[in-house]
Motif scaffolding. Structure first.
Motif, PDB file in Angstrom:
ATOM      1  N   MET A  56       0.825  -1.206   0.000  1.00  0.00           N
ATOM      2  CA  MET A  56       0.000   0.000   0.000  1.00  0.00           C
ATOM      3  C   MET A  56       0.862   1.261   0.000  1.00  0.00           C
ATOM      4  SD  MET A  56      -1.821   2.462   2.332  1.00  0.00           S
ATOM      5  CE  MET A  56      -0.746   2.034   3.576  1.00  0.00           C
ATOM      6  N   ILE A  57       1.921   1.244   0.821  1.00  0.00           N
ATOM      7  CA  ILE A  57       2.823   2.399   0.846  1.00  0.00           C
ATOM      8  C   ILE A  57       3.481   2.585  -0.516  1.00  0.00           C
ATOM      9  CG2 ILE A  57       5.011   3.254   1.800  1.00  0.00           C
ATOM     10  CD1 ILE A  57       4.181   1.977   4.467  1.00  0.00           C
ATOM     11  N   PHE A  58       3.941   1.481  -1.101  1.00  0.00           N
ATOM     12  CA  PHE A  58       4.604   1.564  -2.407  1.00  0.00           C
ATOM     13  C   PHE A  58       3.617   2.041  -3.473  1.00  0.00           C
ATOM     14  CE2 PHE A  58       8.849  -0.276  -3.428  1.00  0.00           C
ATOM     15  CZ  PHE A  58       9.018   0.422  -4.606  1.00  0.00           C
ATOM     16  N   MET A  59       2.397   1.508  -3.454  1.00  0.00           N
ATOM     17  CA  MET A  59       1.407   1.883  -4.450  1.00  0.00           C
ATOM     18  C   MET A  59       1.034   3.365  -4.317  1.00  0.00           C
ATOM     19  SD  MET A  59      -2.209   0.062  -5.353  1.00  0.00           S
ATOM     20  CE  MET A  59      -2.807   0.227  -3.695  1.00  0.00           C
ATOM     21  N   ALA A  60       0.910   3.854  -3.097  1.00  0.00           N
ATOM     22  CA  ALA A  60       0.536   5.250  -2.888  1.00  0.00           C
ATOM     23  C   ALA A  60       1.655   6.211  -3.280  1.00  0.00           C
ATOM     24  CB  ALA A  60       0.153   5.467  -1.426  1.00  0.00           C
ATOM     25  N   LEU A  61       2.892   5.778  -3.119  1.00  0.00           N
ATOM     26  CA  LEU A  61       4.026   6.683  -3.349  1.00  0.00           C
ATOM     27  C   LEU A  61       4.897   6.299  -4.540  1.00  0.00           C
ATOM     28  CD1 LEU A  61       5.157   7.123   0.361  1.00  0.00           C
ATOM     29  CD2 LEU A  61       3.764   8.666  -1.008  1.00  0.00           C
ATOM     30  N   ILE A  62       4.429   5.427  -5.426  1.00  0.00           N
ATOM     31  CA  ILE A  62       5.274   4.929  -6.508  1.00  0.00           C
ATOM     32  C   ILE A  62       5.780   6.061  -7.404  1.00  0.00           C
ATOM     33  CG2 ILE A  62       3.333   4.356  -8.040  1.00  0.00           C
ATOM     34  CD1 ILE A  62       6.459   2.224  -7.775  1.00  0.00           C
ATOM     35  N   LEU A  63       4.948   7.027  -7.720  1.00  0.00           N
ATOM     36  CA  LEU A  63       5.403   8.123  -8.581  1.00  0.00           C
ATOM     37  C   LEU A  63       6.451   8.983  -7.900  1.00  0.00           C
ATOM     38  CD1 LEU A  63       2.070   9.188 -10.278  1.00  0.00           C
ATOM     39  CD2 LEU A  63       3.946   7.896 -11.257  1.00  0.00           C
ATOM     40  N   SER A  64       6.245   9.283  -6.624  1.00  0.00           N
ATOM     41  CA  SER A  64       7.239  10.072  -5.888  1.00  0.00           C
ATOM     42  C   SER A  64       8.544   9.310  -5.730  1.00  0.00           C
ATOM     43  CB  SER A  64       6.696  10.444  -4.508  1.00  0.00           C
ATOM     44  OG  SER A  64       5.634  11.324  -4.627  1.00  0.00           O
ATOM     45  N   ILE A  65       8.454   8.020  -5.464  1.00  0.00           N
ATOM     46  CA  ILE A  65       9.665   7.215  -5.293  1.00  0.00           C
ATOM     47  C   ILE A  65      10.455   7.157  -6.592  1.00  0.00           C
ATOM     48  CG2 ILE A  65      10.481   4.851  -4.906  1.00  0.00           C
ATOM     49  CD1 ILE A  65       8.225   4.580  -2.829  1.00  0.00           C
ATOM     50  N   VAL A  66       9.780   6.859  -7.692  1.00  0.00           N
ATOM     51  CA  VAL A  66      10.483   6.747  -8.978  1.00  0.00           C
ATOM     52  C   VAL A  66      11.052   8.095  -9.408  1.00  0.00           C
ATOM     53  CG1 VAL A  66      10.192   6.240 -11.436  1.00  0.00           C
ATOM     54  CG2 VAL A  66       9.240   4.698  -9.725  1.00  0.00           C
ATOM     55  N   SER A  67      10.281   9.166  -9.252  1.00  0.00           N
ATOM     56  CA  SER A  67      10.810  10.479  -9.664  1.00  0.00           C
ATOM     57  C   SER A  67      11.982  10.908  -8.786  1.00  0.00           C
ATOM     58  CB  SER A  67       9.704  11.533  -9.655  1.00  0.00           C
ATOM     59  OG  SER A  67       9.241  11.754  -8.350  1.00  0.00           O
ATOM     60  N   SER A  68      11.986  10.490  -7.524  1.00  0.00           N
ATOM     61  CA  SER A  68      13.129  10.793  -6.665  1.00  0.00           C
ATOM     62  C   SER A  68      14.349   9.980  -7.044  1.00  0.00           C
ATOM     63  CB  SER A  68      12.781  10.526  -5.199  1.00  0.00           C
ATOM     64  OG  SER A  68      11.835  11.449  -4.747  1.00  0.00           O
ATOM     65  N   LEU A  69      14.131   8.740  -7.472  1.00  0.00           N
ATOM     66  CA  LEU A  69      15.263   7.879  -7.812  1.00  0.00           C
ATOM     67  C   LEU A  69      15.864   8.217  -9.171  1.00  0.00           C
ATOM     68  CD1 LEU A  69      14.040   4.438  -6.473  1.00  0.00           C
ATOM     69  CD2 LEU A  69      15.620   6.045  -5.409  1.00  0.00           C
ATOM     70  N   VAL A  70      15.086   8.747 -10.096  1.00  0.00           N
ATOM     71  CA  VAL A  70      15.635   9.118 -11.406  1.00  0.00           C
ATOM     72  C   VAL A  70      16.074  10.585 -11.441  1.00  0.00           C
ATOM     73  CG1 VAL A  70      14.361   7.334 -12.650  1.00  0.00           C
ATOM     74  CG2 VAL A  70      13.378   9.619 -12.427  1.00  0.00           C
ATOM     75  N   TYR A  71      16.143  11.199 -10.286  1.00  0.00           N
ATOM     76  CA  TYR A  71      16.567  12.595 -10.143  1.00  0.00           C
ATOM     77  C   TYR A  71      17.884  12.903 -10.860  1.00  0.00           C
ATOM     78  CZ  TYR A  71      18.083  16.743  -7.482  1.00  0.00           C
ATOM     79  OH  TYR A  71      18.546  17.962  -7.100  1.00  0.00           O
ATOM     80  N   PRO A  72      18.926  12.049 -10.787  1.00  0.00           N
ATOM     81  CA  PRO A  72      20.177  12.381 -11.478  1.00  0.00           C
ATOM     82  C   PRO A  72      20.076  12.363 -12.996  1.00  0.00           C
ATOM     83  CG  PRO A  72      20.567  10.733  -9.790  1.00  0.00           C
ATOM     84  CD  PRO A  72      19.091  10.891  -9.915  1.00  0.00           C
ATOM     85  N   PHE A  73      19.062  11.734 -13.555  1.00  0.00           N
ATOM     86  CA  PHE A  73      18.918  11.679 -15.005  1.00  0.00           C
ATOM     87  C   PHE A  73      18.259  12.930 -15.570  1.00  0.00           C
ATOM     88  CE2 PHE A  73      19.148   7.212 -13.784  1.00  0.00           C
ATOM     89  CZ  PHE A  73      20.111   6.756 -14.666  1.00  0.00           C
ATOM     90  N   GLN A  74      17.767  13.808 -14.713  1.00  0.00           N
ATOM     91  CA  GLN A  74      17.073  15.008 -15.160  1.00  0.00           C
ATOM     92  C   GLN A  74      18.070  16.145 -15.307  1.00  0.00           C
ATOM     93  OE1 GLN A  74      14.037  15.630 -12.247  1.00  0.00           O
ATOM     94  NE2 GLN A  74      13.080  13.660 -12.635  1.00  0.00           N
ATOM     95  N   CYS A  75      18.588  16.305 -16.501  1.00  0.00           N
ATOM     96  CA  CYS A  75      19.594  17.335 -16.775  1.00  0.00           C
ATOM     97  C   CYS A  75      19.035  18.340 -17.765  1.00  0.00           C
ATOM     98  CB  CYS A  75      20.862  16.692 -17.354  1.00  0.00           C
ATOM     99  SG  CYS A  75      21.687  15.589 -16.208  1.00  0.00           S
ATOM    100  N   GLN A  76      19.562  19.549 -17.678  1.00  0.00           N
ATOM    101  CA  GLN A  76      19.138  20.597 -18.608  1.00  0.00           C
ATOM    102  C   GLN A  76      20.363  21.179 -19.300  1.00  0.00           C
ATOM    103  OE1 GLN A  76      17.029  23.444 -16.294  1.00  0.00           O
ATOM    104  NE2 GLN A  76      18.737  23.901 -14.942  1.00  0.00           N
ATOM    105  N   LEU A  77      20.223  21.420 -20.577  1.00  0.00           N
ATOM    106  CA  LEU A  77      21.315  21.935 -21.396  1.00  0.00           C
ATOM    107  C   LEU A  77      21.361  23.457 -21.294  1.00  0.00           C
ATOM    108  CD1 LEU A  77      23.516  21.151 -23.440  1.00  0.00           C
ATOM    109  CD2 LEU A  77      21.818  21.487 -25.228  1.00  0.00           C
ATOM    110  N   HIS A  78      22.572  23.984 -21.168  1.00  0.00           N
ATOM    111  CA  HIS A  78      22.775  25.430 -21.085  1.00  0.00           C
ATOM    112  C   HIS A  78      23.383  25.936 -22.386  1.00  0.00           C
ATOM    113  CE1 HIS A  78      21.784  25.708 -16.823  1.00  0.00           C
ATOM    114  NE2 HIS A  78      22.467  24.592 -16.644  1.00  0.00           N
ATOM    115  N   PRO A  79      23.298  27.223 -22.639  1.00  0.00           N
ATOM    116  CA  PRO A  79      23.838  27.774 -23.893  1.00  0.00           C
ATOM    117  C   PRO A  79      25.347  27.547 -24.068  1.00  0.00           C
ATOM    118  CG  PRO A  79      22.378  29.375 -22.877  1.00  0.00           C
ATOM    119  CD  PRO A  79      22.543  28.249 -21.902  1.00  0.00           C
TER     120      PRO A  79
END
Length: 136
Positions: free
Chosen positions: A64-87
């Motif tokens: 139940m905890i995993f099901m309720a928080l699956i999106l938050s858990i996954v988005s927190s774990l893939v945090y290092p893959f979220q990069c933005q390109l600068h000029p």
């Protein structure tokens, strides 16, 4: 997102971005392990250590905890893959502009965060595979 940047951790000692991400992963592991620890204590003290037939409650609670928080858990774990390109051609992490992404240096904070993220992402994949096995 499970954001640990709201906690004032830098007041005791300076913490690197890798340390902050490690705390984030540790909080997720503790959140998911807490029902198991409580269950072990309850069975040991109230039922004399007889675990047979008493695992459905802890499995249901953790699920139940995993099901309720699956999106938050996954988005927190893939945090290092979220990069933005600068000029200037460099990419930095979206949540932490001080971390340069994909430098090719295997000892940089970003590459270590990627390795920790890859290992920690096994938790949601294991949960989803168990759900698939039960439903199939």
């Amino acid at each position: 997102v499970l954001d640990v940047n709201i906690l004032p951790m830098n007041c005791m000692a300076p913490i690197s971005p890798l340390g902050r991400f490690g705390v984030r992963v540790a909080l997720i592991v503790c959140l998911l392990a807490a029902p198991g620890v409580v269950h072990i204590g309850k069975v040991l003290f109230l039922h004399g250590g007889k675990f047979t037939g008493r695992t459905s409650a802890v499995i249901g609670t953790t699920g139940m905890i995993f099901m309720a928080l699956i999106l938050s858990i996954v988005s927190s774990l893939v945090y290092p893959f979220q990069c933005q390109l600068h000029p200037n051609g460099l990419s930095t992490m979206r949540g932490d502009d001080g971390v340069v992404c994909w430098t090719g240096d295997f000892v940089s904070d970003h590459e270590r965060m990627i390795a920790l993220s890859a290992v920690a992402c096994l938790m949601p994949f294991a949960y989803l595979s168990m759900i698939t096995r039960v439903v199939w």
